[in-house]
Scaffold this motif. Structure first.
Motif, mmCIF file in Angstrom:
data_model
loop_
_atom_site.group_PDB
_atom_site.id
_atom_site.type_symbol
_atom_site.label_atom_id
_atom_site.label_comp_id
_atom_site.label_asym_id
_atom_site.label_seq_id
_atom_site.Cartn_x
_atom_site.Cartn_y
_atom_site.Cartn_z
ATOM 1 N N TRP A 10 -6.780 48.719 -22.349
ATOM 2 C CA TRP A 10 -7.426 49.227 -21.969
ATOM 3 C C TRP A 10 -8.882 49.267 -21.962
ATOM 4 O O TRP A 10 -8.803 50.252 -23.215
ATOM 5 C CB TRP A 10 -6.449 49.783 -21.323
ATOM 6 N N VAL A 11 -9.555 48.969 -21.455
ATOM 7 C CA VAL A 11 -11.806 48.944 -21.519
ATOM 8 C C VAL A 11 -12.374 49.564 -20.774
ATOM 9 O O VAL A 11 -11.843 49.162 -19.101
ATOM 10 C CB VAL A 11 -12.127 47.942 -22.529
ATOM 11 N N PRO A 12 -13.082 50.449 -20.659
ATOM 12 C CA PRO A 12 -14.153 50.366 -19.836
ATOM 13 C C PRO A 12 -14.472 49.348 -19.625
ATOM 14 O O PRO A 12 -15.830 49.175 -20.827
ATOM 15 C CB PRO A 12 -14.775 51.307 -19.698
ATOM 16 N N ASP A 13 -14.823 49.622 -18.449
ATOM 17 C CA ASP A 13 -15.825 47.893 -17.696
ATOM 18 C C ASP A 13 -17.263 48.453 -18.462
ATOM 19 O O ASP A 13 -17.802 49.277 -17.610
ATOM 20 C CB ASP A 13 -15.575 46.757 -16.560
ATOM 21 N N LEU A 14 -18.052 48.184 -19.174
ATOM 22 C CA LEU A 14 -19.832 48.743 -19.512
ATOM 23 C C LEU A 14 -20.610 48.047 -18.358
ATOM 24 O O LEU A 14 -21.940 48.003 -18.725
ATOM 25 C CB LEU A 14 -20.191 48.706 -20.525
ATOM 26 N N ARG A 15 -19.970 46.678 -17.890
ATOM 27 C CA ARG A 15 -20.677 45.895 -16.986
ATOM 28 C C ARG A 15 -21.816 45.420 -17.373
ATOM 29 O O ARG A 15 -22.942 45.110 -17.163
ATOM 30 C CB ARG A 15 -21.131 46.970 -15.793
ATOM 31 N N PHE A 16 -22.410 45.036 -18.920
ATOM 32 C CA PHE A 16 -22.707 44.161 -18.999
ATOM 33 C C PHE A 16 -22.792 42.872 -18.386
ATOM 34 O O PHE A 16 -21.580 42.732 -18.797
ATOM 35 C CB PHE A 16 -23.183 44.140 -20.898
ATOM 36 N N PRO A 17 -23.611 41.948 -18.649
ATOM 37 C CA PRO A 17 -23.268 40.394 -18.043
ATOM 38 C C PRO A 17 -22.065 39.732 -19.452
ATOM 39 O O PRO A 17 -22.592 40.233 -20.509
ATOM 40 C CB PRO A 17 -24.683 39.885 -18.370
ATOM 41 N N GLY A 18 -21.078 39.155 -18.386
ATOM 42 C CA GLY A 18 -20.524 38.661 -19.442
ATOM 43 C C GLY A 18 -19.551 39.630 -20.355
ATOM 44 O O GLY A 18 -19.099 39.190 -21.181
ATOM 45 N N TRP A 19 -19.448 40.970 -20.096
ATOM 46 C CA TRP A 19 -18.684 41.824 -20.510
ATOM 47 C C TRP A 19 -17.063 41.533 -21.182
ATOM 48 O O TRP A 19 -16.647 41.689 -22.343
ATOM 49 C CB TRP A 19 -18.799 42.948 -20.489
ATOM 50 N N MET A 20 -16.851 42.034 -19.885
ATOM 51 C CA MET A 20 -14.796 41.923 -19.751
ATOM 52 C C MET A 20 -14.713 39.925 -20.210
ATOM 53 O O MET A 20 -14.166 39.851 -20.727
ATOM 54 C CB MET A 20 -14.915 41.216 -17.923
ATOM 55 N N ASP A 21 -15.860 39.232 -19.104
ATOM 56 C CA ASP A 21 -15.690 37.373 -20.341
ATOM 57 C C ASP A 21 -15.237 37.145 -21.552
ATOM 58 O O ASP A 21 -14.694 36.975 -22.859
ATOM 59 C CB ASP A 21 -16.883 36.820 -19.965
ATOM 60 N N ARG A 22 -16.159 37.911 -22.410
ATOM 61 C CA ARG A 22 -16.218 38.220 -24.090
ATOM 62 C C ARG A 22 -14.854 38.462 -24.097
ATOM 63 O O ARG A 22 -14.316 38.191 -25.230
ATOM 64 C CB ARG A 22 -17.530 38.910 -24.754
ATOM 65 N N TRP A 23 -14.167 39.891 -23.836
ATOM 66 C CA TRP A 23 -12.833 40.786 -24.258
ATOM 67 C C TRP A 23 -12.103 39.649 -23.745
ATOM 68 O O TRP A 23 -11.368 39.496 -24.311
ATOM 69 C CB TRP A 23 -12.930 41.623 -23.235
ATOM 70 N N HIS A 24 -12.061 39.144 -22.523
ATOM 71 C CA HIS A 24 -10.426 38.222 -22.275
ATOM 72 C C HIS A 24 -11.380 37.118 -23.465
ATOM 73 O O HIS A 24 -9.824 36.327 -23.965
ATOM 74 C CB HIS A 24 -11.171 37.746 -20.693
ATOM 75 N N GLN A 25 -11.838 36.125 -23.777
ATOM 76 C CA GLN A 25 -12.006 35.420 -24.886
ATOM 77 C C GLN A 25 -11.881 35.603 -26.257
ATOM 78 O O GLN A 25 -11.106 34.532 -27.068
ATOM 79 C CB GLN A 25 -13.813 35.123 -24.611
#
Length: 472
Positions: A10-25
């Motif tokens: 579980w992570v807080p979404d810091l909302r940088f562009p592509g932030w969660m995309d990188r996590w999922h990758q």
């Protein structure tokens, strides 16, 4: 066929562009390398993340790993599971003398001391730092050259002199300097002077019970900031924190200097490119009337849930070590300007020629979180043990709104920060009462800190080009 072992992160979404995309990758790549595991990363609301984890833990729902923003570290330490036991186990205890997990080398020995020390309490590394930042000064080289300012100011007195020279330009900017009204810069100013927010050595020698926002260090910072504003040198947009407006002012050359986070390097470089000028980067100025202690650090860290079965624990620790390997940590720096969290990742970037091609990226590691020898006369790293106390976010909210009243409404600085101290003390008292309660409810004052984070989301390059200037 053996079932995959699930690892929930579980992570807080810091909302940088592509932030969660990188996590999922990253989750998918680790699962590919270790097919016996399936890592699932869930991005949750940044503002309410600690509250959510606390509530879910009380219901018996918990991940394997959770990432906390640095000022919520105390909440992580105080969060308990459904049985009333601490939810998290320290990383140093979980790792012990192990040097690898599923073939992924341990990185604990390789962490930069500034970040390792921030998350260490009573000799125990409680969590694994994942994102690292500090504060920097960004200058418009052409404007400063025209004003006769050699180099970048490194002290408050040098900032004063630079501002006077910029103001003397006949066709210069409307103001000399700006920064966002945000708690991170208060923290930096306090740390550089060796000041504490709370008692018990900033909460490091015992639970903090009192807060002081009218200390000599805080008063010096507030008075200097207010003087810059009253003299017409500091641009205050009137918004809290207004990362956007202060960046626009730098881009549009309405100021010659902006102080901001080190993770703004990529955005600031783009702003300078749009504005058609050269960006210079240096250390956040310090009070030259007292000994310079060094900059503080900020960021996020990963916390390991206690009581995991051995297979899940092994996989979770392997994932943490893998995501901190030199390649991954270096890429995180390239993507978001975050400080290379390990020495190996820094060395990799250096060997690749990254810092030669992007010299403004090296300033944080070489001259900020390391002692600047030209300033201090010594080498090593600064004591970066930041404050630990309950509802840190709420206290920051109170600080920045107090400063807003001083700058925008002419409130008396001392009187206003006396009131701020009283308000922040109430938050601290409420938090400590919550901790002392056996059957804990929701974390108190969880809404505090939200208001001044309302424009935390940074720009993409396209967004930055489309921003409407403040003076339009």
């Amino acid at each position: 066929m053996t079932s995959e072992i699930d690892i929930e992160v579980w992570v807080p979404d810091l909302r940088f562009p592509g932030w969660m995309d990188r996590w999922h990758q990253q989750a998918a790549e680790f699962s590919r390398l270790h097919p016996e595991y399936k890592v699932t990363v869930t991005g949750l609301d940044f503002f309410t993340f600690p509250q959510y984890v606390t509530e879910q833990a009380a219901l018996g729902n918990k991940p394997a790993v959770a990432e906390y923003y640095f000022y919520a570290s105390h909440v992580a330490r105080d969060t308990v599971d459904a049985d009333g036991k601490p939810l998290f186990v320290s990383i140093s205890e979980a790792v012990g003398e192990r040097t690898e997990f599923l073939g992924e080398p341990s990185v604990l020995h390789d962490l930069h001391p500034a970040f390792r020390d921030y998350y260490t309490l009573n000799g125990d590394l409680d969590s694994l730092p994942s994102v690292g930042t500090t504060s920097l000064l960004y200058g418009n080289r052409e404007l400063l050259d025209r004003a006769g300012v050699d180099g970048l100011p490194e002290t408050w007195a040098e900032v004063d002199e630079a501002c006077r020279k910029v103001a003397a330009l006949t066709d210069g900017p409307s103001h000399a300097i700006t920064w966002s009204n945000h708690g991170t810069f208060v923290q930096q100013a306090m740390a550089a002077q060796g000041g504490y927010f709370v008692n018990n050595r900033n909460g490091r020698d015992g639970r903090a019970t009192t807060i002081d926002l009218v200390s000599k260090e805080m008063t010096a910072w507030v008075e200097w900031w207010n003087r810059l504003h009253k003299d017409g040198h500091f641009l205050y947009t009137g918004k809290i924190p207004d990362w956007a407006g202060t960046m626009e002012a730098y881009r549009d050359q309405r100021v010659a200097i902006r102080i901001s986070s080190s993770n703004d390097v990529n955005y600031m470089a783009h702003a300078a490119k749009i504005g058609g000028f050269t960006m210079d980067v240096g250390i956040m100025p310090y009070n030259d009337e007292v000994p310079y202690v060094g900059n503080a650090v900020a960021g996020t860290s990963m916390w390991l849930v206690d009581g995991l079965d051995e297979a899940t624990k092994e996989g979770a620790l392997a994932f943490l070590m893998w995501m901190h390997n030199p390649t991954n940590a270096a890429q995180r720096h390239k993507d978001n300007s975050f400080v290379p969290i390990t020495k190996s990742s820094y060395d990799l970037l250096q060997d690749e020629g990254w810092f030669d091609a992007h010299p403004y990226h090296s300033i944080t590691y070489d001259h900020v979180i390391e002692y600047p020898p030209q300033v201090t006369g010594r080498t090593g790293y600064p004591p970066s043990e930041g404050a630990l106390f309950g509802d840190f976010a709420g206290a920051q909210d109170i600080m920045v709104h107090a400063m807003g009243d001083v700058l925008a409404r002419g409130a008396d600085p001392f009187d206003r920060f006396v009131k701020a101290t009283q308000d922040a003390q109430k938050l601290l008292d409420d938090y400590n009462e919550w901790v002392s309660t056996t059957a804990r409810g929701p974390v108190p004052n969880s809404s505090h800190g939200v208001e001044y984070w309302t424009d935390v989301e940074p720009y993409t390059a396209q967004d930055l080009e489309n921003v409407v200037p403040l003076n339009s």
